[in-house]
Design a protein around this motif. Sequence first.
Motif, PDB file in Angstrom:
ATOM      1  N   ALA A  52      27.578  42.653  32.880  1.00 24.33           N
ATOM      2  CA  ALA A  52      27.465  44.074  32.499  1.00 24.33           C
ATOM      3  C   ALA A  52      26.251  44.741  33.128  1.00 24.33           C
ATOM      4  CB  ALA A  52      27.443  44.229  30.984  1.00 24.33           C
ATOM      5  N   GLN A  53      25.859  44.276  34.303  1.00 24.60           N
ATOM      6  CA  GLN A  53      24.720  44.870  34.999  1.00 24.60           C
ATOM      7  C   GLN A  53      25.136  46.017  35.907  1.00 24.60           C
ATOM      8  OE1 GLN A  53      23.166  41.333  36.861  1.00 24.60           O
ATOM      9  NE2 GLN A  53      21.896  40.804  35.087  1.00 24.60           N
ATOM     10  N   VAL A  54      26.440  46.182  36.103  1.00 23.15           N
ATOM     11  CA  VAL A  54      26.980  47.295  36.874  1.00 23.15           C
ATOM     12  C   VAL A  54      28.208  47.819  36.143  1.00 23.15           C
ATOM     13  CG1 VAL A  54      26.148  46.451  39.115  1.00 23.15           C
ATOM     14  CG2 VAL A  54      28.398  45.728  38.274  1.00 23.15           C
ATOM     15  N   GLY A  55      28.617  49.040  36.487  1.00 25.24           N
ATOM     16  CA  GLY A  55      29.838  49.580  35.923  1.00 25.24           C
ATOM     17  C   GLY A  55      31.052  48.796  36.403  1.00 25.24           C
ATOM     18  N   LEU A  56      32.136  48.858  35.646  1.00 30.82           N
ATOM     19  CA  LEU A  56      33.364  48.146  36.000  1.00 30.82           C
ATOM     20  C   LEU A  56      34.304  49.102  36.732  1.00 30.82           C
ATOM     21  CD1 LEU A  56      33.922  46.217  32.641  1.00 30.82           C
ATOM     22  CD2 LEU A  56      33.047  45.288  34.791  1.00 30.82           C
ATOM     23  N   LYS A  57      34.593  48.796  37.983  1.00 30.73           N
ATOM     24  CA  LYS A  57      35.499  49.628  38.756  1.00 30.73           C
ATOM     25  C   LYS A  57      36.946  49.271  38.421  1.00 30.73           C
ATOM     26  CE  LYS A  57      32.342  50.407  42.624  1.00 30.73           C
ATOM     27  NZ  LYS A  57      32.152  50.314  44.100  1.00 30.73           N
ATOM     28  N   ILE A  58      37.747  50.286  38.148  1.00 25.31           N
ATOM     29  CA  ILE A  58      39.135  50.075  37.738  1.00 25.31           C
ATOM     30  C   ILE A  58      39.901  49.237  38.760  1.00 25.31           C
ATOM     31  CG2 ILE A  58      41.346  51.213  37.324  1.00 25.31           C
ATOM     32  CD1 ILE A  58      39.531  51.496  34.983  1.00 25.31           C
ATOM     33  N   LEU A  59      39.787  49.567  40.035  1.00 24.12           N
ATOM     34  CA  LEU A  59      40.549  48.848  41.065  1.00 24.12           C
ATOM     35  C   LEU A  59      40.125  47.380  41.136  1.00 24.12           C
ATOM     36  CD1 LEU A  59      40.682  51.490  43.947  1.00 24.12           C
ATOM     37  CD2 LEU A  59      42.491  50.852  42.338  1.00 24.12           C
ATOM     38  N   TYR A  60      38.826  47.129  41.024  1.00 23.68           N
ATOM     39  CA  TYR A  60      38.334  45.755  41.049  1.00 23.68           C
ATOM     40  C   TYR A  60      38.866  44.979  39.850  1.00 23.68           C
ATOM     41  CZ  TYR A  60      34.860  46.650  44.754  1.00 23.68           C
ATOM     42  OH  TYR A  60      34.241  46.938  45.936  1.00 23.68           O
ATOM     43  N   VAL A  61      38.762  45.574  38.666  1.00 21.71           N
ATOM     44  CA  VAL A  61      39.173  44.869  37.452  1.00 21.71           C
ATOM     45  C   VAL A  61      40.673  44.591  37.473  1.00 21.71           C
ATOM     46  CG1 VAL A  61      39.385  45.038  34.938  1.00 21.71           C
ATOM     47  CG2 VAL A  61      37.287  45.798  36.066  1.00 21.71           C
ATOM     48  N   GLU A  62      41.457  45.565  37.896  1.00 22.30           N
ATOM     49  CA  GLU A  62      42.911  45.374  37.939  1.00 22.30           C
ATOM     50  C   GLU A  62      43.273  44.216  38.874  1.00 22.30           C
ATOM     51  OE1 GLU A  62      47.014  47.966  38.340  1.00 22.30           O
ATOM     52  OE2 GLU A  62      45.127  48.818  39.066  1.00 22.30           O
ATOM     53  N   LYS A  63      42.630  44.153  40.041  1.00 17.46           N
ATOM     54  CA  LYS A  63      42.912  43.075  40.985  1.00 17.46           C
ATOM     55  C   LYS A  63      42.475  41.728  40.419  1.00 17.46           C
ATOM     56  CE  LYS A  63      42.743  42.055  45.915  1.00 17.46           C
ATOM     57  NZ  LYS A  63      42.313  42.545  47.256  1.00 17.46           N
ATOM     58  N   LEU A  64      41.317  41.695  39.754  1.00 24.66           N
ATOM     59  CA  LEU A  64      40.841  40.442  39.167  1.00 24.66           C
ATOM     60  C   LEU A  64      41.785  39.943  38.088  1.00 24.66           C
ATOM     61  CD1 LEU A  64      36.978  41.013  38.852  1.00 24.66           C
ATOM     62  CD2 LEU A  64      38.175  39.487  40.434  1.00 24.66           C
ATOM     63  N   LEU A  65      42.291  40.848  37.263  1.00 31.77           N
ATOM     64  CA  LEU A  65      43.214  40.441  36.208  1.00 31.77           C
ATOM     65  C   LEU A  65      44.447  39.763  36.802  1.00 31.77           C
ATOM     66  CD1 LEU A  65      43.045  43.533  33.808  1.00 31.77           C
ATOM     67  CD2 LEU A  65      42.036  41.276  33.443  1.00 31.77           C
ATOM     68  N   ARG A  66      44.963  40.331  37.898  1.00 25.22           N
ATOM     69  CA  ARG A  66      46.142  39.725  38.554  1.00 25.22           C
ATOM     70  C   ARG A  66      45.795  38.339  39.085  1.00 25.22           C
ATOM     71  NH1 ARG A  66      49.957  42.984  36.417  1.00 25.22           N
ATOM     72  NH2 ARG A  66      49.707  45.164  37.040  1.00 25.22           N
ATOM     73  N   ILE A  67      44.606  38.245  39.714  1.00 26.37           N
ATOM     74  CA  ILE A  67      44.181  36.965  40.282  1.00 26.37           C
ATOM     75  C   ILE A  67      43.992  35.917  39.190  1.00 26.37           C
ATOM     76  CG2 ILE A  67      42.287  35.808  41.504  1.00 26.37           C
ATOM     77  CD1 ILE A  67      41.814  38.527  42.924  1.00 26.37           C
ATOM     78  N   TYR A  68      43.542  36.359  38.034  1.00 26.63           N
ATOM     79  CA  TYR A  68      43.263  35.441  36.937  1.00 26.63           C
ATOM     80  C   TYR A  68      44.509  35.100  36.131  1.00 26.63           C
ATOM     81  CZ  TYR A  68      38.340  36.708  37.787  1.00 26.63           C
ATOM     82  OH  TYR A  68      37.098  36.927  38.353  1.00 26.63           O
ATOM     83  N   GLY A  69      45.657  35.640  36.533  1.00 24.57           N
ATOM     84  CA  GLY A  69      46.902  35.256  35.880  1.00 24.57           C
ATOM     85  C   GLY A  69      47.351  36.148  34.747  1.00 24.57           C
ATOM     86  N   VAL A  70      46.730  37.320  34.600  1.00 24.64           N
ATOM     87  CA  VAL A  70      47.171  38.281  33.583  1.00 24.64           C
ATOM     88  C   VAL A  70      48.301  39.101  34.204  1.00 24.64           C
ATOM     89  CG1 VAL A  70      46.499  40.166  32.054  1.00 24.64           C
ATOM     90  CG2 VAL A  70      44.845  38.377  32.635  1.00 24.64           C
TER      91      VAL A  70
END
Length: 288
Positions: A52-70
């Motif tokens: 939580a040291q930087v803001g969460l970018k929507i595009l980054y988070v969405e891609k990470l969720l897919r990569i993590y199997g969500v």
Amino acid sequence: MAGGQGGGAATALRVVLGRRLHDLREAAGLTFEDAGRALDVTHATVRRMEKAQVGLKILYVEKLLRIYGVTEQEEVDAFLALVREANRPGWWHGYRDVLPEWFSAFVSLEAEADLIRAYEPHYVPGLLQTEAYAATVLRSGLPHAPVAEIERLVAVRTARQEILRRQRPPLLWIVLDETVLRRPVGPPGLMRGQLGRLIEAVASSQVRLQIMPFAAGHHPAMYGPFHLFRFPVPELPDVACAENLVGAAYYDQPADVSTFREALDRMCAQAAPVHRTEAILSGMRKEL
């Protein structure tokens, strides 16, 4: 957050989401480097997102969720909705011209906690100050500040107090050194008004105020003021904040936080019990 000076004003929700991304990444068996390559960013960027040291970018988070199997779209949409909420500036953002960054972080923690405990040896805590008392102590601490700046800082202090009037207010549990009440702040009328404000506050079930009398002698927290915050979400650890003249240090490691918690517990046992507080305050007010 642990042990750091200053630091960004991460919201509690952003911290929770960062921890959730950390858990998802580890469950997927991926490293910081793996996640960074997938986003085409450095591994340090992923680490900062999780902390939580930087803001969460929507595009980054969405891609990470897919990569993590969500894969469930409903789950992804719900997570992204929380990201948008976490990235929304708090009300205090409008006062960023007068608030130091370290204190913006403090206000964020205060606004999202459901239990706020503190030891205060110098001043009445900001959440319980009258406007006159706040203006006087702020002027003392900032003798060269323009009048307009002091007025805006008083407005911040008043706005912070709204958390005690919301539908589900936090429990505010303060150990206040007797010195705070004996040291004159402004004319007698100002202190009478401040003591009256405290008497009103302790009538509320959401405020527990204990006075640490001189007669109690030395105690575990004779190093300075500090706060301890607890949150309504289990993913977020307790956070302690110790203030000093130029900022504050924040701690969220269990061993550090337990030190502050133990000191408060021991002081609560030494201080006058809660049911005696109103009588003590009323007696002091009659002396003015």
